[in-house]
Enzyme design. Sequence first.
Site, mmCIF file in Angstrom:
data_model
loop_
_atom_site.group_PDB
_atom_site.id
_atom_site.type_symbol
_atom_site.label_atom_id
_atom_site.label_comp_id
_atom_site.label_asym_id
_atom_site.label_seq_id
_atom_site.Cartn_x
_atom_site.Cartn_y
_atom_site.Cartn_z
ATOM 1 N N ASP A 15 7.124 -19.289 16.744
ATOM 2 C CA ASP A 15 7.766 -19.454 15.428
ATOM 3 C C ASP A 15 6.869 -20.316 14.557
ATOM 4 O O ASP A 15 6.548 -19.992 13.413
ATOM 5 C CB ASP A 15 9.124 -20.140 15.599
ATOM 6 N N GLU A 240 4.206 -12.923 20.127
ATOM 7 C CA GLU A 240 3.911 -12.133 18.926
ATOM 8 C C GLU A 240 2.547 -12.469 18.344
ATOM 9 O O GLU A 240 1.697 -11.597 18.179
ATOM 10 C CB GLU A 240 5.012 -12.387 17.880
HETATM 11 O O1 TRH Z 1 4.303 -19.146 22.352
HETATM 12 P P1 TRH Z 1 4.849 -17.778 22.263
HETATM 13 O O2 TRH Z 1 5.498 -17.236 23.457
HETATM 14 O O3 TRH Z 1 5.897 -17.721 21.064
HETATM 15 C C1 TRH Z 1 7.097 -16.967 21.172
HETATM 16 C C2 TRH Z 1 6.924 -15.667 20.441
HETATM 17 O O4 TRH Z 1 6.436 -15.902 19.129
HETATM 18 C C3 TRH Z 1 8.255 -14.940 20.328
HETATM 19 O O5 TRH Z 1 8.114 -13.789 19.490
HETATM 20 C C4 TRH Z 1 9.300 -15.861 19.739
HETATM 21 O O6 TRH Z 1 10.526 -15.208 19.718
HETATM 22 C C5 TRH Z 1 9.376 -17.093 20.597
HETATM 23 O O7 TRH Z 1 8.109 -17.755 20.580
HETATM 24 C C6 TRH Z 1 10.442 -18.025 20.074
HETATM 25 O O8 TRH Z 1 3.686 -16.781 21.877
HETATM 26 P P2 TRH Z 1 2.907 -16.447 20.557
HETATM 27 O O9 TRH Z 1 3.773 -15.701 19.605
HETATM 28 O O10 TRH Z 1 1.636 -15.820 20.970
HETATM 29 O O11 TRH Z 1 2.583 -17.853 19.875
HETATM 30 C C7 TRH Z 1 1.628 -18.698 20.438
HETATM 31 C C8 TRH Z 1 0.913 -19.441 19.316
HETATM 32 O O12 TRH Z 1 0.131 -20.509 19.856
HETATM 33 C C9 TRH Z 1 -0.061 -18.533 18.588
HETATM 34 O O13 TRH Z 1 -0.037 -18.835 17.203
HETATM 35 C C10 TRH Z 1 -1.400 -18.915 19.176
HETATM 36 C C11 TRH Z 1 -1.211 -20.384 19.396
HETATM 37 N N1 TRH Z 1 -2.092 -20.996 20.394
HETATM 38 C C12 TRH Z 1 -3.021 -21.918 19.946
HETATM 39 O O14 TRH Z 1 -3.111 -22.179 18.747
HETATM 40 N N2 TRH Z 1 -3.836 -22.526 20.851
HETATM 41 C C13 TRH Z 1 -3.769 -22.244 22.199
HETATM 42 O O15 TRH Z 1 -4.534 -22.824 22.983
HETATM 43 C C14 TRH Z 1 -2.795 -21.270 22.647
HETATM 44 C C15 TRH Z 1 -2.703 -20.935 24.082
HETATM 45 C C16 TRH Z 1 -1.962 -20.652 21.713
#
Ligand code: TRH
Length: 356
Positions: A15, A240
């Site tokens: 989010d 996402e």
């Molecule tokens: O962390 P998530 O599982 O987030 C989830 C999904 O968005 C899902 O749709 C939502 O319903 C739920 O949250 C509440 O996975 P996602 O979407 O890939 O988000 C991870 C974020 O973290 C993404 O913007 C990438 C960032 N990130 C970094 O900036 N640095 C890192 O080292 C890593 C591993 C991720």
Amino acid sequence: MHIGIVCKVIDNFGDAGFSLRLAKALAERGHSVDLFHDDSATFRALYPTPDNGNLKLIDAIKTNIETEGLQKPDLILEPFGTSSEQTAYRFDLILKRQFPKTPWLLIDYLSSEKWIESFHLSNSIDPNTGHVTTFFYPGFTEQTGGLIHCDYPRHLAGKPLLTNKTCLRVFVFAYPNAPIRGLINTCNSLNSQGNEISIGLAGNSLKLEPDDCASAIPFVAQSEFDKLLAQYDMLFVRGEDSFVRAQLAGKPFIWQIYPTEDNAHFEKLACFFDLYANGLGADCKLALWNSWLAWNGVNTHGDFGMIWMALLPHLPELDVHAMKWQSRILNGKELVKEVLTWHGSQTLTLKEKPDL
Ligand code: TRH
């Protein structure tokens, strides 16, 4: 333009990750952005060094936004919606009361299901307050709001194709219930037969053994995330935003979808797979789908490692396919541009508005 973004962090990083990416992209275009949220710790992890004076993060828990004397926004964006069962503090309602006439765009979760095309940019009017919310659906087709890719570092896009599948760098960013240990054990065994497979494990608390071919990757700022993905040949991503960034990276990937109670997530997984895998040879497509299912905890009768091994011979085809998909995404609808275009259509002067 002055833009408000309303982010309720439910769990994980997505989010906040999507809201921050959207806010930064708007601020980069010269708009001033107030990002209202309720989780400073998550935003600090994603954005440890604020570097854009146009972007202000406002912790709505610590700031009284009713008396803060907020600048009136020209547009308010609400990623993912703020339903009552998901949040105790409805700071979105405070902003709706303060700015009842400001165009309000609710940006829903990403989906490739066909029905979103009919609902994209539809309006909903609150029967009690008359407040109008417009629904905006990100997606993969021209009839949706597209994806954020204006911020993808284009110099990362043209990467060399994978030539040697025995030397493989695998990135894993997964939910704890993924069969990560099965993947590591299989790679350990392949390495004992002369292969060179290494695994980078992000955001996970799995206990690693000294002779595992996996190492933990420290959490990087979101601005470094694309560069991180570009260092690997195969990506296991989730949720996402990392799912989209893996597609922009032009690498073969396996997606672990965020699970929902009503199991609707499998429909979303299958819908996207059908769209993405179109054009793959039958054997390759089956091997990829079996890996996606097993990684998402379906068809768990087979060991994930064995199922994934059956995919390895198809990596050269998957590599070419991923590059074609990357090109389709980079040339497809861009979400930030679509949002601004929509806003422009809301502010037509009276003389330009067609007779209503
Ligand atoms: O962390 P998530 O599982 O987030 C989830 C999904 O968005 C899902 O749709 C939502 O319903 C739920 O949250 C509440 O996975 P996602 O979407 O890939 O988000 C991870 C974020 O973290 C993404 O913007 C990438 C960032 N990130 C970094 O900036 N640095 C890192 O080292 C890593 C591993 C991720």
